[in-house]
Design an enzyme around this catalytic site. Structure first.
Site, PDB file in Angstrom:
ATOM      1  N   GLU A  26       0.813  -1.209   0.000  1.00 42.94           N
ATOM      2  CA  GLU A  26       0.000   0.000   0.000  1.00 42.94           C
ATOM      3  C   GLU A  26       0.855   1.271   0.000  1.00 42.94           C
ATOM      4  OE1 GLU A  26      -3.721  -0.282   2.488  1.00 42.94           O
ATOM      5  OE2 GLU A  26      -2.643  -2.004   3.314  1.00 42.94           O
ATOM      6  N   SER A 158      -6.511  -2.553   1.520  1.00 46.52           N
ATOM      7  CA  SER A 158      -6.840  -1.949   0.224  1.00 46.52           C
ATOM      8  C   SER A 158      -7.332  -2.970  -0.795  1.00 46.52           C
ATOM      9  CB  SER A 158      -5.637  -1.183  -0.343  1.00 46.52           C
ATOM     10  OG  SER A 158      -5.324  -0.082   0.476  1.00 46.52           O
ATOM     11  N   TYR A 224      -9.425   3.328  -5.679  1.00 41.24           N
ATOM     12  CA  TYR A 224      -8.365   4.284  -5.971  1.00 41.24           C
ATOM     13  C   TYR A 224      -8.265   4.732  -7.426  1.00 41.24           C
ATOM     14  CZ  TYR A 224      -6.910   2.610  -1.394  1.00 41.24           C
ATOM     15  OH  TYR A 224      -6.888   2.265  -0.068  1.00 41.24           O
ATOM     16  N   ARG A 263     -11.194   3.330  11.227  1.00 37.83           N
ATOM     17  CA  ARG A 263     -12.375   3.156  10.388  1.00 37.83           C
ATOM     18  C   ARG A 263     -12.813   1.701  10.448  1.00 37.83           C
ATOM     19  NH1 ARG A 263     -10.670   3.445   4.991  1.00 37.83           N
ATOM     20  NH2 ARG A 263     -11.468   1.320   4.716  1.00 37.83           N
ATOM     21  N   ASP A 265     -15.324  -1.183   8.621  1.00 37.46           N
ATOM     22  CA  ASP A 265     -16.066  -1.492   7.399  1.00 37.46           C
ATOM     23  C   ASP A 265     -17.092  -2.582   7.675  1.00 37.46           C
ATOM     24  OD1 ASP A 265     -14.414   0.322   6.136  1.00 37.46           O
ATOM     25  OD2 ASP A 265     -13.041  -1.220   5.381  1.00 37.46           O
ATOM     26  N   GLU A 278     -14.039  -5.512   8.823  1.00 38.07           N
ATOM     27  CA  GLU A 278     -12.715  -5.320   9.423  1.00 38.07           C
ATOM     28  C   GLU A 278     -12.604  -3.960  10.089  1.00 38.07           C
ATOM     29  OE1 GLU A 278      -9.560  -5.151   6.532  1.00 38.07           O
ATOM     30  OE2 GLU A 278     -10.893  -4.272   5.025  1.00 38.07           O
ATOM     31  N   ASN A 280      -9.846  -0.834  10.475  1.00 38.38           N
ATOM     32  CA  ASN A 280      -8.648  -0.232   9.882  1.00 38.38           C
ATOM     33  C   ASN A 280      -8.075   0.785  10.864  1.00 38.38           C
ATOM     34  OD1 ASN A 280      -8.993  -1.148   6.817  1.00 38.38           O
ATOM     35  ND2 ASN A 280     -10.988  -0.486   7.556  1.00 38.38           N
ATOM     36  N   GLY A 284      -6.742   5.455   4.900  1.00 35.59           N
ATOM     37  CA  GLY A 284      -6.297   6.509   4.001  1.00 35.59           C
ATOM     38  C   GLY A 284      -6.647   7.889   4.521  1.00 35.59           C
TER      39      GLY A 284
END
Length: 318
Positions: A26, A158, A224, A263, A265, A278, A280, A284
Site C-alpha cells: 500500500e 486496500s 483508488y 475506520r 467497514d 474489518e 482499519n 487513508g
C-alpha cells in the site's frame, strides 16, 4: 474511556514526524496520505518533518530529536504493530492504536474470531493455511459457506489479493493468487447487500458513508482508480439504523483494542443485517479519503481532523 485531548499549544512546540511510504503493498496510497497529513499539520501551525520510511533507520528519529510521530503508514510494517513497537522501544509517542490493537485489527482472521467471540455480527468464514492446503480444500470450503465466497489474504489491506469465487476451480485459483500475499487466507461467505464504513475519532462514531460501485465488489480499482464509485454521506439509512451501524462499529473498534482513530467497514447481508468486515487502524488520509469525508459531514475540516488525531496521541499505550 478516552483520555482528554493533549494541549494544542504544547504540541505546537514539539517536533512532529509524519511517517509514510514504507515498503508495503500500500506504499503508493501511503505516500499520498503522508503528503496530505504533512500539509494539514503545517497549515495548523505544527513543526513537521516528513519521512518516507523506505530505507530509513528509525534510530534517526532520536538523532533528529523527534518528540512525536503521526503514523501514515498503511499495511504491513505500519499498521500491524511493527512500527508501533519500534516507537515504544524508542520511547516516542505516536498516533493511533498500540501494538496489540494494531496487530489484531490488521489480522482479518483474528479480528473475525474476536467478533464471533464477543457476539458481534460477522459473516461465516473459513481459514485456509498454505501449509496444509490440498486440492480438495476448495470443495469443503464451498460446502461450508455456500456457492459464492470472498477470498482475502489475512494481513493485507486496500483489497489487495482479494477475489470472488463461485466454483471449485475459481476458489482454487483465488487461493493460489492470495497465497502470493499471505500464508493464511480468510474465505468469507458472500454478502450481497450495501457496503458502509464508519470512521471513529476518539470515542465518537462519525457519520456513516455508503459506497456504491459498478464493480462486483469494492476492490482496489473501485477505491483508488475508478471515476464511477459513488460515496453517499448521509448514507441513506434512517436515524435508528445508522445509530445501530455506528454502535456496532464502535464495539468492533473497542473489541480489537483499537485506539485514537480509525475506520470500521461493514456490509449488509441479504436480510439487511449488518455484518462486520474489518477494523482499519491507519486508513487513508488524503483530502478525498473516507475518514476526511465523514469528518467533513460532522463539521470537522481536514486540518482540524489531523490536529485532533495528533491530540489523541500519547505515551499511555506503553
Amino acid at each position: 474511556m478516552v483520555k482528554p485531548l493533549l494541549d494544542l499549544k504544547t504540541l505546537q512546540q514539539e517536533n512532529i514526524a509524519v511517517l509514510f511510504g514504507g515498503d508495503s503493498a500500500e506504499r503508493e496510497i501511503s505516500l499520498k496520505s503522508g503528503a496530505a497529513i504533512t500539509e494539514g499539520l503545517i497549515n495548523s501551525g505544527f513543526q513537521v518533518t516528513a519521512i518516507d520510511t523506505q530505507g530509513f533507520d528509525l534510530a534517526n528519529l532520536q538523532t533528529q530529536k523527534i518528540d512525536r510521530v503521526f503514523i501514515a503508514l498503511h499495511g504491513r510494517g505500519g499498521e500491524d504493530g511493527c512500527i508501533q513497537g519500534a516507537l515504544e522501544y524508542l520511547n516516542i509517542p505516536y498516533t493511533g492504536s498500540g501494538v496489540l490493537g494494531s496487530a489484531l485489527s490488521m489480522d482479518k482472521v483474528r479480528s473475525k474470531q474476536i467478533f464471533k467471540a464477543t457476539g458481534l455480527p460477522t459473516a461465516d468464514f473459513a481459514v485456509v493455511n498454505q501449509a496444509d492446503y490440498e486440492s480438495d480444500t476448495a470443495e469443503g470450503v464451498l460446502a461450508q459457506l455456500g456457492s459464492k465466497v470472498m477470498v482475502k489474504p489475512a494481513k493485507e489491506g486496500s483489497s489487495i489479493g482479494m477475489a470472488i469465487a463461485s466454483s471449485i476451480d475459481e476458489l482454487n485459483a483465488a487461493l493460489q493468487h492470495a497465497f502470493k500475499y499471505d500464508q493464511q487466507i480468510l474465505v468469507e461467505a458472500w454478502l450481497s447487500g450495501a457496503e458502509f464504513t464508519v470512521s471513529v475519532l476518539g470515542n465518537e462514531a462519525l457519520p456513516a458513508i455508503s459506497m456504491v460501485t459498478p464493480n462486483e465488489f469494492y476492490d482496489y480499482q473501485a477505491k483508488y482508480q475508478s471515476n464511477c464509485t459513488q460515496y453517499h454521506c448521509p448514507c441513506g439509512l434512517d436515524k435508528a439504523r445508522e445509530e445501530e451501524l455506528q454502535t456496532i462499529a464502535l464495539k468492533a473498534f473497542n473489541a480489537t483494542g483499537a485506539q485514537g482513530w480509525g475506520r470500521v467497514d461493514l456490509m449488509q447481508d441479504s436480510n439487511g443485517k449488518f455484518q462486520l468486515l474489518e477494523v482499519n487502524t491507519v486508513p487513508g488520509m488524503t483530502v478525498t479519503s473516507l475518514v476526511p469525508k465523514a469528518a467533513k459531514a460532522a463539521g470537522i475540516g481536514f486540518e482540524q481532523l489531523v490536529t485532533r488525531v495528533l491530540q489523541l496521541s500519547g505515551a499511555d499505550k506503553f
